[in-house]
Design an enzyme around this catalytic site. Sequence first.
Site: not given
Ligand code: GLP
Length: 238
Positions: A143, A136, A67, A138
Amino acid sequence: MKHISAPDSKTAATATAQLIIDHAANNPNAVLGLATGNTMRPVYKDVAALAKNGRVSFADIISFNLDEYLGLSADAPASFKRYMHDNLSRHIDMHPDNFHIPAANPKDAAAEAALYEAAITAAGGIGLQLLGLGTNGHIGFNEPGSARDSRTRVVELSEQTRRDNFSNSNDAPTHAISMGLATILSARKIVLLATGASKSEAVDKIIAGKEMPDWPCSYLAGHSDFTLVTDPAARGET
Ligand code: GLP
Protein backbone atom coordinates in the site's frame (compact mmCIF):
# COMPACT_ATOMS: atom_id res chain seq x y z
CA MET A 1 10.30 0.92 -19.53
CA LYS A 2 8.43 -0.51 -22.47
CA HIS A 3 4.78 0.54 -22.92
CA ILE A 4 2.32 -1.54 -24.94
CA SER A 5 -0.60 0.81 -25.65
CA ALA A 6 -3.30 -1.65 -26.65
CA PRO A 7 -6.39 -0.45 -28.59
CA ASP A 8 -8.81 -2.12 -26.14
CA SER A 9 -8.83 -4.17 -22.93
CA LYS A 10 -9.17 -7.52 -24.70
CA THR A 11 -6.09 -6.87 -26.82
CA ALA A 12 -4.23 -5.70 -23.71
CA ALA A 13 -5.04 -8.97 -21.91
CA THR A 14 -4.05 -11.08 -24.92
CA ALA A 15 -0.74 -9.22 -25.27
CA THR A 16 -0.04 -9.89 -21.58
CA ALA A 17 -0.93 -13.58 -21.94
CA GLN A 18 1.39 -13.79 -24.93
CA LEU A 19 4.30 -12.40 -22.89
CA ILE A 20 3.71 -15.12 -20.26
CA ILE A 21 3.40 -17.85 -22.88
CA ASP A 22 6.58 -16.69 -24.66
CA HIS A 23 8.48 -16.64 -21.37
CA ALA A 24 7.24 -20.12 -20.42
CA ALA A 25 8.03 -21.49 -23.89
CA ASN A 26 11.59 -20.12 -23.76
CA ASN A 27 12.15 -21.10 -20.11
CA PRO A 28 10.51 -24.48 -19.38
CA ASN A 29 11.78 -24.27 -15.76
CA ALA A 30 10.66 -20.68 -15.31
CA VAL A 31 9.75 -19.23 -11.94
CA LEU A 32 6.66 -17.07 -12.43
CA GLY A 33 5.29 -14.47 -10.05
CA LEU A 34 1.50 -14.42 -10.41
CA ALA A 35 -1.18 -11.84 -9.64
CA THR A 36 -4.90 -11.92 -8.95
CA GLY A 37 -7.74 -9.42 -9.52
CA ASN A 38 -10.41 -9.00 -12.16
CA THR A 39 -7.87 -7.59 -14.60
CA MET A 40 -6.11 -10.95 -14.76
CA ARG A 41 -9.16 -13.13 -15.46
CA PRO A 42 -9.03 -12.68 -19.28
CA VAL A 43 -5.23 -13.06 -19.19
CA TYR A 44 -5.43 -16.45 -17.50
CA LYS A 45 -8.22 -17.48 -19.86
CA ASP A 46 -5.91 -16.77 -22.81
CA VAL A 47 -2.92 -18.46 -21.13
CA ALA A 48 -5.01 -21.59 -20.48
CA ALA A 49 -6.31 -21.62 -24.07
CA LEU A 50 -2.82 -21.25 -25.55
CA ALA A 51 -1.41 -23.90 -23.21
CA LYS A 52 -4.25 -26.29 -24.16
CA ASN A 53 -3.48 -25.82 -27.83
CA GLY A 54 -0.15 -27.46 -27.06
CA ARG A 55 1.82 -24.27 -27.44
CA VAL A 56 3.45 -24.58 -24.04
CA SER A 57 3.67 -26.89 -21.06
CA PHE A 58 3.72 -25.71 -17.45
CA ALA A 59 4.79 -29.13 -16.16
CA ASP A 60 8.17 -27.87 -14.87
CA ILE A 61 7.19 -24.31 -14.12
CA ILE A 62 7.14 -23.00 -10.56
CA SER A 63 4.93 -20.11 -9.47
CA PHE A 64 4.67 -17.81 -6.48
CA ASN A 65 1.60 -15.66 -6.02
CA LEU A 66 2.06 -12.11 -4.86
CA ASP A 67 -0.21 -12.21 -1.87
CA GLU A 68 -3.07 -13.75 0.11
CA TYR A 69 -5.62 -12.38 2.55
CA LEU A 70 -5.18 -13.39 6.16
CA GLY A 71 -8.09 -14.94 8.00
CA LEU A 72 -10.21 -16.27 5.12
CA SER A 73 -10.71 -20.01 4.82
CA ALA A 74 -8.60 -21.41 1.95
CA ASP A 75 -11.67 -22.27 -0.14
CA ALA A 76 -13.54 -19.02 0.61
CA PRO A 77 -14.70 -17.52 -2.71
CA ALA A 78 -12.64 -14.38 -2.04
CA SER A 79 -9.40 -16.21 -1.26
CA PHE A 80 -6.66 -15.87 -3.84
CA LYS A 81 -5.91 -19.59 -3.56
CA ARG A 82 -9.43 -20.32 -4.75
CA TYR A 83 -9.12 -17.64 -7.46
CA MET A 84 -5.92 -19.21 -8.82
CA HIS A 85 -7.46 -22.68 -8.83
CA ASP A 86 -10.59 -21.50 -10.64
CA ASN A 87 -8.87 -19.18 -13.12
CA LEU A 88 -5.58 -20.88 -13.90
CA SER A 89 -4.13 -23.92 -12.17
CA ARG A 90 -7.01 -26.32 -12.91
CA HIS A 91 -6.79 -25.45 -16.62
CA ILE A 92 -3.06 -26.11 -17.13
CA ASP A 93 -0.64 -28.98 -16.55
CA MET A 94 1.13 -27.37 -13.61
CA HIS A 95 2.16 -29.66 -10.76
CA PRO A 96 0.27 -28.66 -7.56
CA ASP A 97 3.54 -28.81 -5.55
CA ASN A 98 5.03 -26.16 -7.83
CA PHE A 99 2.27 -23.66 -7.14
CA HIS A 100 2.92 -21.40 -4.12
CA ILE A 101 0.72 -18.90 -2.33
CA PRO A 102 1.03 -17.63 1.25
CA ALA A 103 -1.15 -19.49 3.75
CA ALA A 104 -4.38 -17.71 4.68
CA ASN A 105 -4.46 -19.06 8.22
CA PRO A 106 -0.90 -19.67 9.40
CA LYS A 107 -0.21 -20.15 13.11
CA ASP A 108 2.49 -17.49 12.88
CA ALA A 109 1.93 -15.09 9.98
CA ALA A 110 5.30 -13.33 10.29
CA ALA A 111 7.08 -16.72 10.18
CA GLU A 112 4.97 -17.77 7.17
CA ALA A 113 5.97 -14.57 5.35
CA ALA A 114 9.67 -15.14 6.09
CA LEU A 115 9.45 -18.76 4.88
CA TYR A 116 7.71 -17.60 1.70
CA GLU A 117 10.47 -15.11 0.94
CA ALA A 118 13.08 -17.82 1.62
CA ALA A 119 11.28 -20.21 -0.75
CA ILE A 120 11.40 -17.60 -3.54
CA THR A 121 15.13 -17.16 -2.98
CA ALA A 122 15.67 -20.93 -2.86
CA ALA A 123 13.88 -21.26 -6.22
CA GLY A 124 16.41 -18.85 -7.73
CA GLY A 125 14.24 -15.73 -7.62
CA ILE A 126 11.41 -14.76 -9.94
CA GLY A 127 12.02 -14.74 -13.68
CA LEU A 128 8.80 -13.08 -14.81
CA GLN A 129 6.57 -11.18 -12.38
CA LEU A 130 3.02 -10.40 -13.50
CA LEU A 131 1.35 -7.45 -11.77
CA GLY A 132 -2.06 -5.82 -11.60
CA LEU A 133 -2.50 -2.36 -10.15
CA GLY A 134 -4.53 -1.01 -7.22
CA THR A 135 -6.48 2.20 -7.81
CA ASN A 136 -4.23 3.72 -5.11
CA GLY A 137 -1.09 2.53 -6.89
CA HIS A 138 -0.51 -0.60 -4.80
CA ILE A 139 1.33 -3.54 -6.33
CA GLY A 140 0.78 -6.87 -4.62
CA PHE A 141 -0.59 -5.49 -1.36
CA ASN A 142 2.17 -2.92 -0.96
CA GLU A 143 0.00 0.00 0.00
CA PRO A 144 1.07 3.67 -0.27
CA GLY A 145 4.07 4.35 1.96
CA SER A 146 5.44 0.78 1.70
CA ALA A 147 9.22 0.71 1.96
CA ARG A 148 11.27 0.30 -1.22
CA ASP A 149 13.38 -2.34 0.57
CA SER A 150 10.41 -4.34 1.96
CA ARG A 151 10.34 -8.12 1.60
CA THR A 152 7.43 -10.56 2.04
CA ARG A 153 5.62 -9.59 5.23
CA VAL A 154 2.28 -9.08 6.96
CA VAL A 155 0.62 -5.90 5.69
CA GLU A 156 -2.42 -3.91 6.76
CA LEU A 157 -4.89 -3.23 3.96
CA SER A 158 -5.96 0.34 3.29
CA GLU A 159 -9.63 1.35 3.49
CA GLN A 160 -9.49 2.10 -0.24
CA THR A 161 -8.30 -1.43 -1.05
CA ARG A 162 -10.90 -3.03 1.23
CA ARG A 163 -13.62 -1.01 -0.51
CA ASP A 164 -12.24 -1.77 -3.99
CA ASN A 165 -11.92 -5.52 -3.45
CA PHE A 166 -15.07 -6.32 -1.41
CA SER A 167 -18.61 -5.19 -2.21
CA ASN A 168 -19.21 -4.98 1.54
CA SER A 169 -15.99 -3.71 3.06
CA ASN A 170 -17.16 -4.89 6.51
CA ASP A 171 -16.50 -8.43 5.21
CA ALA A 172 -13.01 -7.54 4.00
CA PRO A 173 -9.97 -8.90 5.83
CA THR A 174 -7.85 -6.23 7.48
CA HIS A 175 -4.47 -7.87 6.80
CA ALA A 176 -2.68 -9.93 4.18
CA ILE A 177 0.70 -11.46 3.49
CA SER A 178 2.33 -9.80 0.50
CA MET A 179 5.63 -9.97 -1.32
CA GLY A 180 7.47 -6.74 -0.60
CA LEU A 181 8.50 -4.05 -3.06
CA ALA A 182 12.09 -5.32 -3.02
CA THR A 183 10.86 -8.87 -3.65
CA ILE A 184 8.91 -7.67 -6.69
CA LEU A 185 11.66 -5.39 -7.98
CA SER A 186 14.17 -8.28 -7.75
CA ALA A 187 12.27 -10.14 -10.50
CA ARG A 188 14.29 -10.27 -13.70
CA LYS A 189 11.30 -9.24 -15.85
CA ILE A 190 8.12 -7.44 -14.76
CA VAL A 191 4.86 -7.04 -16.71
CA LEU A 192 2.06 -4.86 -15.33
CA LEU A 193 -1.40 -4.86 -16.90
CA ALA A 194 -3.74 -1.95 -16.15
CA THR A 195 -7.18 -1.65 -17.72
CA GLY A 196 -10.09 0.68 -16.96
CA ALA A 197 -10.41 4.33 -16.00
CA SER A 198 -10.05 3.65 -12.27
CA LYS A 199 -6.36 2.85 -12.89
CA SER A 200 -5.49 5.97 -14.91
CA GLU A 201 -4.17 8.05 -12.00
CA ALA A 202 -1.83 5.24 -10.93
CA VAL A 203 -0.75 4.65 -14.56
CA ASP A 204 0.14 8.37 -14.82
CA LYS A 205 2.40 7.95 -11.79
CA ILE A 206 4.23 5.02 -13.42
CA ILE A 207 4.70 6.92 -16.68
CA ALA A 208 5.95 10.00 -14.79
CA GLY A 209 9.09 7.93 -14.09
CA LYS A 210 9.80 9.49 -10.70
CA GLU A 211 9.87 7.52 -7.42
CA MET A 212 6.94 8.60 -5.22
CA PRO A 213 6.57 6.73 -1.88
CA ASP A 214 2.81 7.42 -1.88
CA TRP A 215 2.54 5.58 -5.22
CA PRO A 216 4.30 2.20 -4.86
CA CYS A 217 3.80 1.51 -8.58
CA SER A 218 6.08 4.45 -9.37
CA TYR A 219 9.13 2.37 -8.34
CA LEU A 220 8.62 0.15 -11.38
CA ALA A 221 9.74 2.72 -13.93
CA GLY A 222 13.34 2.31 -12.73
CA HIS A 223 13.38 -1.48 -13.29
CA SER A 224 15.65 -2.63 -16.10
CA ASP A 225 13.11 -4.93 -17.80
CA PHE A 226 9.65 -3.54 -17.11
CA THR A 227 6.71 -3.68 -19.54
CA LEU A 228 3.54 -1.70 -18.91
CA VAL A 229 0.43 -2.84 -20.82
CA THR A 230 -2.58 -0.52 -20.89
CA ASP A 231 -5.95 -0.07 -22.55
CA PRO A 232 -7.19 3.41 -23.61
CA ALA A 233 -9.21 3.97 -20.40
CA ALA A 234 -6.17 3.28 -18.19
CA ARG A 235 -4.24 5.83 -20.27
CA GLY A 236 -6.94 8.40 -19.53
CA GLU A 237 -8.17 8.48 -23.13
CA THR A 238 -11.93 8.73 -23.53
C1 GLP B 1 -5.57 -6.99 -5.48
C2 GLP B 1 -4.19 -7.60 -5.58
C3 GLP B 1 -3.35 -6.77 -6.50
C4 GLP B 1 -4.08 -6.47 -7.78
C5 GLP B 1 -5.35 -5.73 -7.49
C6 GLP B 1 -6.09 -5.29 -8.74
O1 GLP B 1 -5.59 -5.87 -4.65
N1 GLP B 1 -3.52 -7.68 -4.34
O2 GLP B 1 -2.16 -7.50 -6.77
O3 GLP B 1 -3.26 -5.68 -8.59
O4 GLP B 1 -6.12 -6.63 -6.74
O5 GLP B 1 -7.38 -5.80 -8.79
P1 GLP B 1 -8.34 -5.65 -10.04
O6 GLP B 1 -7.63 -6.26 -11.19
O7 GLP B 1 -9.56 -6.42 -9.64
O8 GLP B 1 -8.57 -4.21 -10.23
